[in-house]
Design an enzyme around this catalytic site. Structure first.
Site, PDB file in Angstrom:
ATOM      1  N   GLY A  69     -59.761  10.371   1.071  1.00 52.66           N
ATOM      2  CA  GLY A  69     -58.472  10.870   1.518  1.00 52.66           C
ATOM      3  C   GLY A  69     -58.505  12.294   2.048  1.00 52.66           C
ATOM      4  O   GLY A  69     -57.860  12.603   3.058  1.00 52.66           O
ATOM      5  N   GLN A 177     -51.749   7.719  -2.333  1.00 50.50           N
ATOM      6  CA  GLN A 177     -51.167   7.189  -3.569  1.00 50.50           C
ATOM      7  C   GLN A 177     -50.380   5.906  -3.350  1.00 50.50           C
ATOM      8  O   GLN A 177     -50.032   5.228  -4.316  1.00 50.50           O
ATOM      9  CB  GLN A 177     -50.249   8.236  -4.213  1.00 50.50           C
ATOM     10  CG  GLN A 177     -50.984   9.337  -4.959  1.00 50.50           C
ATOM     11  CD  GLN A 177     -51.738   8.850  -6.187  1.00 50.50           C
ATOM     12  OE1 GLN A 177     -51.443   7.808  -6.744  1.00 50.50           O
ATOM     13  NE2 GLN A 177     -52.736   9.615  -6.600  1.00 50.50           N
ATOM     14  N   SER A 197     -57.509   6.144   0.571  1.00 53.23           N
ATOM     15  CA  SER A 197     -58.753   6.329  -0.170  1.00 53.23           C
ATOM     16  C   SER A 197     -59.032   5.125  -1.051  1.00 53.23           C
ATOM     17  O   SER A 197     -58.115   4.573  -1.664  1.00 53.23           O
ATOM     18  CB  SER A 197     -58.661   7.594  -1.025  1.00 53.23           C
ATOM     19  OG  SER A 197     -59.878   7.842  -1.696  1.00 53.23           O
ATOM     20  N   HIS A 199     -60.885   4.807  -3.895  1.00 49.75           N
ATOM     21  CA  HIS A 199     -60.986   4.913  -5.355  1.00 49.75           C
ATOM     22  C   HIS A 199     -59.628   4.975  -6.056  1.00 49.75           C
ATOM     23  O   HIS A 199     -59.564   4.966  -7.289  1.00 49.75           O
ATOM     24  CB  HIS A 199     -61.852   6.115  -5.751  1.00 49.75           C
ATOM     25  CG  HIS A 199     -61.170   7.438  -5.650  1.00 49.75           C
ATOM     26  ND1 HIS A 199     -60.629   8.080  -6.745  1.00 49.75           N
ATOM     27  CD2 HIS A 199     -60.954   8.253  -4.599  1.00 49.75           C
ATOM     28  CE1 HIS A 199     -60.109   9.236  -6.361  1.00 49.75           C
ATOM     29  NE2 HIS A 199     -60.289   9.362  -5.066  1.00 49.75           N
ATOM     30  N   THR A 235     -74.112   8.506   9.214  1.00 43.95           N
ATOM     31  CA  THR A 235     -74.310   7.069   9.110  1.00 43.95           C
ATOM     32  C   THR A 235     -73.188   6.434   8.295  1.00 43.95           C
ATOM     33  O   THR A 235     -72.824   6.924   7.229  1.00 43.95           O
ATOM     34  CB  THR A 235     -75.669   6.757   8.443  1.00 43.95           C
ATOM     35  OG1 THR A 235     -76.699   7.374   9.211  1.00 43.95           O
ATOM     36  CG2 THR A 235     -75.919   5.257   8.370  1.00 43.95           C
ATOM     37  N   CYS A 322     -57.447  17.577  -8.106  1.00 47.47           N
ATOM     38  CA  CYS A 322     -57.990  18.549  -7.153  1.00 47.47           C
ATOM     39  C   CYS A 322     -57.579  19.976  -7.489  1.00 47.47           C
ATOM     40  O   CYS A 322     -58.107  20.925  -6.924  1.00 47.47           O
ATOM     41  CB  CYS A 322     -57.549  18.192  -5.736  1.00 47.47           C
ATOM     42  SG  CYS A 322     -58.159  16.590  -5.165  1.00 47.47           S
TER      43      CYS A 322
END
Length: 379
Positions: A69, A177, A197, A199, A235, A322
């Protein structure tokens, strides 16, 4: 351990893990390579791109896979702003945005961009009339998150998108979220770019995606980049992306039923804590993510609550992962009009696939005991 920090990260779905292992064994080629092994990886990546586009109501050519994200936010904003720099250098956002957006805008302010931080009300909601009043001739972009990770308040993204289309202003929204929890139709909602994102919905860490509408111009961060149609160097993580899409499909398919279950768990938690006067609930009473419960325990710091819960085998949070290491009061809570002292009393409980009613009852009982012990019976 009773894990109630799903808004920070989620355990990988078994099916997602299986997909990763199978893809890593079979589709290990570099998708840019011209031999058959590379072509096989490219074919799988193409399938993942088209699948994700359908899940977000976008077009496959607008999907760009990233490391998550934060990178999606940065690359989307940078690519759009660079391409439309001639239009102006005024940006509108909110004080609730993720650190990746807030920090980038702070850097832009040093280079001559004018950043307007739109105020929110006590529930964390944006006022559309205030948003419209903040727009100027040189406003190039508006960035407003779909829902806040700390209090769960959901913003009226479709209405914001419609308004900004009338003014011809770019619209970015952070959907990290909300993807897999709320319906997203990027094109119908007037979204020019969004970030997601893996995860956060039981996929692998280090994988995410950015969507930029094919009808919008953007400029790459680095000229000459060959991967992801020039959007991102490096990659491509094909096995991780395949695992991401497996998790995303599971989350989106069960979204309605899981939302009902989460709403029930959240109501149960708040009912169990309703008789504790030192506890108040943050966020909008209705337009809120059902898996997030932001609480203020007045007179008791969130760090203490979190540590006491951890000692009892319960994992909760004191805010966005974060920002926790900085030991600062939550900017989101301050934006609601709360004091710095109150912001430090905030804790977040977030539920997920493995959360049960029994977990909620045990956690509520533990919180009551922690508060009772701390105040010596006077709560």
């Amino acid at each position: 351990m009773i894990y109630l920090d799903y808004a920070a990260t989620t355990p990988m779905l078994e099916e997602s893990l299986d997909t990763y292992v199978q893809a890593a064994r079979t589709y290990y080629g570099n998708e840019q390579s011209l031999h058959d092994t590379g072509s096989d990886a490219a074919a799988l990546l193409k399938l993942c791109r088209s699948t994700l586009a359908k899940l977000i109501g976008g077009e496959a050519r607008g999907i760009y896979f990233t490391s998550g994200g934060s990178e999606s936010n940065y690359l989307a904003l940078h690519s759009l702003l660079t391409a439309h720099e001639a239009k102006g250098r005024h940006i509108v956002t909110t004080p609730l945005e993720h650190a990746s957006i807030r920090n980038y805008f702070q850097e832009l302010a040093k280079t001559g961009y004018d950043i307007t931080y739109l105020p929110v009300d006590a529930a964390g909601c944006v006022d559309l009339s205030q948003l419209e009043q903040s727009l100027r001739e040189d406003t190039v972009l508006v960035s407003i998150q779909h829902a806040n990770s700390e209090i769960g308040t959901i913003q009226p993204i479709a209405r914001i998108g419609k308004l900004l289309k009338e003014y011809g202003i770019l619209f970015h929204t952070d959907c990290v979220q909300t993807f897999g929890k709320l319906p997203i139709q990027a094109e119908e909602m007037g979204i020019d770019s969004l970030s997601i994102s893996a995860h956060k919905l039981y996929g692998p860490k280090g994988v995410g995606a950015c969507y930029i509408s094919p009808r919008v111009c953007w400029k790459p961060l680095f000229d000459g980049t060959s991967h992801e149609n020039g959007f991102r160097p490096g990659t491509v993580n094909v096995p991780g992306i395949a695992a991401f899409l497996t998790a995303a499909q599971y989350s989106c398919q069960g979204m309605t039923q899981e939302a009902v279950r989460m709403q029930h768990l959240r109501k149960l938690l708040l009912a169990e804590l309703a008789e504790v006067p030192s506890v108040s609930v943050l966020g909008h009473p209705e337009q809120v993510l059902p898996h997030i419960a932001g609480l203020l325990i007045h007179g008791m710091e969130g760090q203490y609550t979190m540590l006491e819960c951890n000692r009892r085998g319960i994992a909760i949070s004191v805010g966005s992962a974060c920002q926790i290491g900085k030991q600062e009061p939550s900017r989101a809570i301050l934006a609601l009009g709360r004091t710095a002292a109150e912001a430090k009393q905030y804790v977040r409980l977030s539920f997920g696939r493995h959360t049960t009613e029994q977990h909620i009852r045990e956690v509520a009982a533990s919180l009551q005991a922690i508060i009772h012990n701390f105040f010596g019976g006077a709560v």
